[in-house]
Design a protein around this motif. Structure first.
Motif, PDB file in Angstrom:
ATOM      1  N   ASN A  88       0.991  -1.265  -0.053  1.00  0.00           N
ATOM      2  CA  ASN A  88       0.043  -0.121   0.072  1.00  0.00           C
ATOM      3  C   ASN A  88       0.828   1.051   0.023  1.00  0.00           C
ATOM      4  O   ASN A  88       0.763   2.167  -0.680  1.00  0.00           O
ATOM      5  CB  ASN A  88      -0.851  -0.040   1.139  1.00  0.00           C
ATOM      6  N   ALA A  92       0.801   4.341  -2.966  1.00  0.00           N
ATOM      7  CA  ALA A  92       0.814   5.683  -2.961  1.00  0.00           C
ATOM      8  C   ALA A  92       2.046   6.369  -3.212  1.00  0.00           C
ATOM      9  O   ALA A  92       1.754   7.696  -3.933  1.00  0.00           O
ATOM     10  CB  ALA A  92       0.403   5.927  -1.324  1.00  0.00           C
ATOM     11  N   GLY A  96      -0.446   5.560  -7.417  1.00  0.00           N
ATOM     12  CA  GLY A  96      -1.772   4.807  -7.020  1.00  0.00           C
ATOM     13  C   GLY A  96      -2.287   5.646  -5.769  1.00  0.00           C
ATOM     14  O   GLY A  96      -1.669   6.651  -5.391  1.00  0.00           O
ATOM     15  N   THR A  97      -3.454   4.719  -5.344  1.00  0.00           N
ATOM     16  CA  THR A  97      -4.205   5.267  -4.144  1.00  0.00           C
ATOM     17  C   THR A  97      -4.009   3.936  -3.225  1.00  0.00           C
ATOM     18  O   THR A  97      -4.411   3.015  -3.461  1.00  0.00           O
ATOM     19  CB  THR A  97      -5.424   5.614  -4.358  1.00  0.00           C
ATOM     20  N   ALA A  98      -3.750   4.302  -1.805  1.00  0.00           N
ATOM     21  CA  ALA A  98      -3.724   3.309  -0.858  1.00  0.00           C
ATOM     22  C   ALA A  98      -5.040   3.223  -0.218  1.00  0.00           C
ATOM     23  O   ALA A  98      -5.505   4.279  -0.076  1.00  0.00           O
ATOM     24  CB  ALA A  98      -2.647   3.551   0.073  1.00  0.00           C
ATOM     25  N   ASP A  99      -5.459   2.328   0.378  1.00  0.00           N
ATOM     26  CA  ASP A  99      -6.763   2.134   1.155  1.00  0.00           C
ATOM     27  C   ASP A  99      -7.826   2.931   0.684  1.00  0.00           C
ATOM     28  O   ASP A  99      -8.520   3.801   1.271  1.00  0.00           O
ATOM     29  CB  ASP A  99      -6.410   2.848   2.680  1.00  0.00           C
ATOM     30  N   VAL A 100      -8.133   2.346  -0.584  1.00  0.00           N
ATOM     31  CA  VAL A 100      -9.495   3.015  -1.417  1.00  0.00           C
ATOM     32  C   VAL A 100     -10.761   2.421  -0.698  1.00  0.00           C
ATOM     33  O   VAL A 100     -11.653   2.975  -0.618  1.00  0.00           O
ATOM     34  CB  VAL A 100      -9.348   2.406  -2.762  1.00  0.00           C
ATOM     35  N   LEU A 114      -6.155  -1.379  -2.542  1.00  0.00           N
ATOM     36  CA  LEU A 114      -5.462  -0.180  -3.331  1.00  0.00           C
ATOM     37  C   LEU A 114      -5.814   0.008  -4.765  1.00  0.00           C
ATOM     38  O   LEU A 114      -6.562  -0.883  -5.241  1.00  0.00           O
ATOM     39  CB  LEU A 114      -3.900  -0.164  -3.195  1.00  0.00           C
ATOM     40  N   ASP A 116      -4.386   1.187  -8.738  1.00  0.00           N
ATOM     41  CA  ASP A 116      -3.359   1.748  -9.779  1.00  0.00           C
ATOM     42  C   ASP A 116      -3.655   3.116 -10.193  1.00  0.00           C
ATOM     43  O   ASP A 116      -4.826   3.745 -10.010  1.00  0.00           O
ATOM     44  CB  ASP A 116      -3.132   0.552 -10.698  1.00  0.00           C
ATOM     45  N   PRO A 117      -2.690   3.943 -11.085  1.00  0.00           N
ATOM     46  CA  PRO A 117      -3.130   4.937 -11.414  1.00  0.00           C
ATOM     47  C   PRO A 117      -4.423   5.123 -12.266  1.00  0.00           C
ATOM     48  O   PRO A 117      -4.877   6.395 -12.622  1.00  0.00           O
ATOM     49  CB  PRO A 117      -1.849   5.390 -12.330  1.00  0.00           C
ATOM     50  N   GLY A 119      -7.318   3.535 -11.719  1.00  0.00           N
ATOM     51  CA  GLY A 119      -8.294   3.117 -10.668  1.00  0.00           C
ATOM     52  C   GLY A 119      -8.528   1.661 -10.766  1.00  0.00           C
ATOM     53  O   GLY A 119      -9.643   1.036 -10.000  1.00  0.00           O
TER      54      GLY A 119
END
Length: 138
Positions: A88, A92, A96-100, A114, A116-117, A119
């Protein structure tokens, strides 16, 4: 040939997506990569094919999902809770985005989701099968 899975994901920026998946622990297979896509290897049986939108269009004309929507989530089992946390953090740190979704800690299983860039959602999870509680009588 043994059973394998090839997951194909449409992506907007091949270089950024390749960097992202490398940071998560995937390895690029140059034999199956070109300027339209990258073959990212998770294990001997799991491959993620990152393809540009132009290359994706050679597979299907179906519309892309709307931004922010989720059609599926893929899960990767890891060796430890620390590995889940590290994945995660890498997500981030690499676009990307952690903890979606909220962290899920059931004691015997620990999951952090998570994106990726582009989504695409992934669940990084650790599980101790020996600690799974017995089913309750109903």
């Amino acid at each position: 040939m043994s059973k394998m899975i090839f997951i194909t994901l449409p992506i907007t920026d091949l270089a950024a997506s390749t960097t992202f998946y490398t940071a998560l622990g995937f390895e690029k297979n140059p034999a199956f990569s070109d300027d339209g896509g990258a073959c990212m290897v998770w294990s001997e049986a799991i491959y993620v094919m990152l393809v540009t939108h132009a290359k994706w269009r050679t597979f299907t004309q179906r519309p892309f999902p709307a931004a922010g929507s989720a059609g599926l989530m893929l899960s990767l089992a890891l060796d430890s809770r620390a590995a889940v946390d590290a994945m995660n953090e890498a997500a981030a740190a690499h676009g990307g985005t952690a903890d979606v979704n909220p962290v899920d800690d059931l004691g015997f299983m620990y999951t952090r989701d998570l994106a990726d860039p582009d989504g695409h959602m992934w669940a990084a999870l650790w599980m101790d099968p020996a600690a799974i509680p017995p089913k309750q009588a109903q």
